[in-house]
Design an enzyme around this catalytic site. Structure first.
Site, PDB file in Angstrom:
ATOM      1  CD  GLU A 120       0.613  -0.557   3.116  1.00  0.00           C
ATOM      2  OE1 GLU A 120       1.789  -0.199   3.260  1.00  0.00           O
ATOM      3  OE2 GLU A 120       0.222  -1.688   3.422  1.00  0.00           O
ATOM      4  CG  HIS A 162       3.398   0.135  10.343  1.00  0.00           C
ATOM      5  ND1 HIS A 162       2.903  -0.857  11.162  1.00  0.00           N
ATOM      6  CD2 HIS A 162       2.376   1.021  10.174  1.00  0.00           C
ATOM      7  CE1 HIS A 162       1.639  -0.590  11.468  1.00  0.00           C
ATOM      8  NE2 HIS A 162       1.293   0.550  10.885  1.00  0.00           N
ATOM      9  CG  HIS A 200      -2.706   0.257  12.078  1.00  0.00           C
ATOM     10  ND1 HIS A 200      -3.108   1.576  11.968  1.00  0.00           N
ATOM     11  CD2 HIS A 200      -3.532  -0.466  11.286  1.00  0.00           C
ATOM     12  CE1 HIS A 200      -4.132   1.650  11.131  1.00  0.00           C
ATOM     13  NE2 HIS A 200      -4.413   0.428  10.701  1.00  0.00           N
ATOM     14  CG  ASP A 287      -4.589   4.814  13.893  1.00  0.00           C
ATOM     15  OD1 ASP A 287      -4.224   4.782  15.086  1.00  0.00           O
ATOM     16  OD2 ASP A 287      -3.861   4.433  12.953  1.00  0.00           O
ATOM     17  CE1 TYR A 327      -3.187   7.519   8.271  1.00  0.00           C
ATOM     18  CE2 TYR A 327      -4.016   5.851   9.799  1.00  0.00           C
ATOM     19  CZ  TYR A 327      -2.966   6.474   9.157  1.00  0.00           C
ATOM     20  OH  TYR A 327      -1.682   6.067   9.406  1.00  0.00           O
TER      21      TYR A 327
HETATM   22  C1  OKP Z   1      -0.324   3.077   9.404  1.00  0.00           C
HETATM   23  B1  OKP Z   1      -0.351   3.586  10.833  1.00  0.00           B
HETATM   24  C2  OKP Z   1      -4.991  -1.919   2.577  1.00  0.00           C
HETATM   25  C3  OKP Z   1      -4.755  -1.876   4.044  1.00  0.00           C
HETATM   26  C4  OKP Z   1      -3.480  -1.161   4.346  1.00  0.00           C
HETATM   27  C5  OKP Z   1      -2.387   0.201   5.924  1.00  0.00           C
HETATM   28  C6  OKP Z   1      -2.513   0.797   7.271  1.00  0.00           C
HETATM   29  C7  OKP Z   1      -1.268   1.504   7.715  1.00  0.00           C
HETATM   30  C8  OKP Z   1      -1.465   2.187   9.019  1.00  0.00           C
HETATM   31  N1  OKP Z   1      -6.326  -1.590   2.256  1.00  0.00           N
HETATM   32  N2  OKP Z   1      -3.586  -0.474   5.542  1.00  0.00           N
HETATM   33  O1  OKP Z   1      -0.147   2.602  11.789  1.00  0.00           O
HETATM   34  O2  OKP Z   1      -1.488   4.358  11.183  1.00  0.00           O
HETATM   35 ZN    ZN Z   2      -2.200   3.296  12.713  1.00  0.00          ZN
END
Ligand code: OKP
Ligand code: ZN
Length: 346
Positions: A120, A162, A200, A287, A327
């Site tokens: 992504e 990440h 996350h 988030d 987000y």
């Molecule tokens: C980043 B942070 C695809 C799913 C991808 C990526 C999330 C990244 C989060 N549809 N999702 O931790 O806020």
């Molecule tokens: Zn996140």
């Protein structure tokens, strides 16, 4: 509380995020920070400070040199290979493939897949500079807190948690939290804690710190069976070697609201206290908010103030807040500054 922030974040804005089989405008977009800046201003926080130049020597202590070199040079190689679009990984060093344990391929497409943890996250011409500017804000916030005590906020973009020692993804390139923790150690703190409240799992921070007994990593996040990044963050991941017991994961199920979430927060705070941390790094994603478009916790805006307040009252440590995710862009500013105000009131 001082905020450190660089306008150079704007250099990173991919046109596309692979989402649901389509290329959509990335959730992690430059306008997110505008909402945070507006709230800081409206609530009387001091004007933001532009960070000093980035110190990449500390990034080299937590990341692989080949990986950092890849981030810096990938765009030029990608263009030189004749690619028209942004850098998106398509082939990965997946389970049981021997190449996952070898040096990276020579071909740029192979390198991208080797260093990516997901598809992504696109790399563009400005990504490296933006990631360095994000780290610069984190580093200046750390220096401020190391010198003056109290707390500081680094309005980092792109985020970092990440990013692993040799992987980018999840909108992250350089692990700001791991670098800041390392700076506290180099500055003389015997033990440091990183608390990750982003929805996350902070897989990158966990991986970098996994075998270390001097830095505790604690994370509250969506259960990996249900949530990105899917393959880390189970409760039984607790560290290894010297670091055994210095990783604490609190995975939670869809629909989790503040009642249960704050119990995990209290447990994490107790762990950090018992660990004897002398400084705290907070990976501050908001988030976990009920209206976040890609997450499933149910925190209200006021809960973020409570969270900040608990951190101050429960720990009272020199603290660096690092912006990670969030987000629901209208609410990102409110929720982020609620944490900071709740902390300041503690
Ligand atoms: C980043 B942070 C695809 C799913 C991808 C990526 C999330 C990244 C989060 N549809 N999702 O931790 O806020
Ligand atoms: Zn996140």
């Amino acid at each position: 509380m001082q905020t450190f922030f660089s306008e150079d974040h704007r250099l990173h804005f991919p046109q596309g995020e692979l989402h649901g089989g389509e290329l959509v405008t990335p959730f992690e977009r430059p306008s997110r920070v505008e909402y945070v800046l507006r709230q800081l201003k409206e609530r009387g926080f001091p004007a933001v400070t532009t960070p000093d130049a980035v110190d990449l020597s500390i990034a080299h202590r937590v990341h692989d040199a080949g990986f950092l070199n890849f981030l810096e040079t990938a765009w030029d190689e990608w263009k030189a290979a004749g690619n028209a679009g942004e850098i998106i990984a398509t082939g990965f060093a997946a389970r049981r493939m021997s190449g996952a344990f070898r040096p990276p391929p020579r071909d740029i497409d192979g390198k991208v897949g080797y260093y990516a943890l997901a598809a992504e996250t696109a790399i563009t011409g400005g990504t490296w500079k933006a990631a360095c500017s994000s780290l610069a804000s984190a580093q200046s916030a750390q220096r401020h807190v190391a010198a003056k005590g109290g707390a500081a906020f680094a309005l980092c973009r792109p985020p970092g948690h990440h990013a692993a020692s040799d992987m980018f993804g999840g909108y992250c390139f350089i692990n700001n939290a791991a670098v800041v923790a390392e700076m506290f150690r180099l500055g003389g703190a015997g033990k440091v804690a990183v608390l990750d409240v982003d929805f996350h799992h902070g897989n990158g921070t966990q991986e970098i710190l996994y075998a270390r007994g001097d830095v505790l990593f604690a994370s509250l996040h969506g259960h990996p069976e249900d949530a990105y990044p899917y393959f880390t963050g189970y409760a039984d991941e607790s560290g290894e070697g010297e670091g055994e017991g210095a990783t604490a994961n609190y995975p939670m199920r869809p629909g989790t609201a503040y009642g249960e979430w704050s119990q995990a927060l209290d447990e994490a705070i107790a762990r950090i206290k018992a660990f004897g941390a002398e400084a705290l790094v907070v990976s501050l994603g908001v988030d976990a908010y009920k209206d976040d478009p890609i997450s499933f916790f149910k925190l209200e805006s006021e809960d973020f103030r409570r969270c900040g307040n608990r951190l101050a009252k429960g720990l009272g440590l020199p603290t660096v807040f690092l912006m990670e995710g969030g987000y629901a862009i209208e609410a990102v500013g409110i929720n982020t500054v609620n944490v900071l105000e709740g902390f300041a009131e503690g």
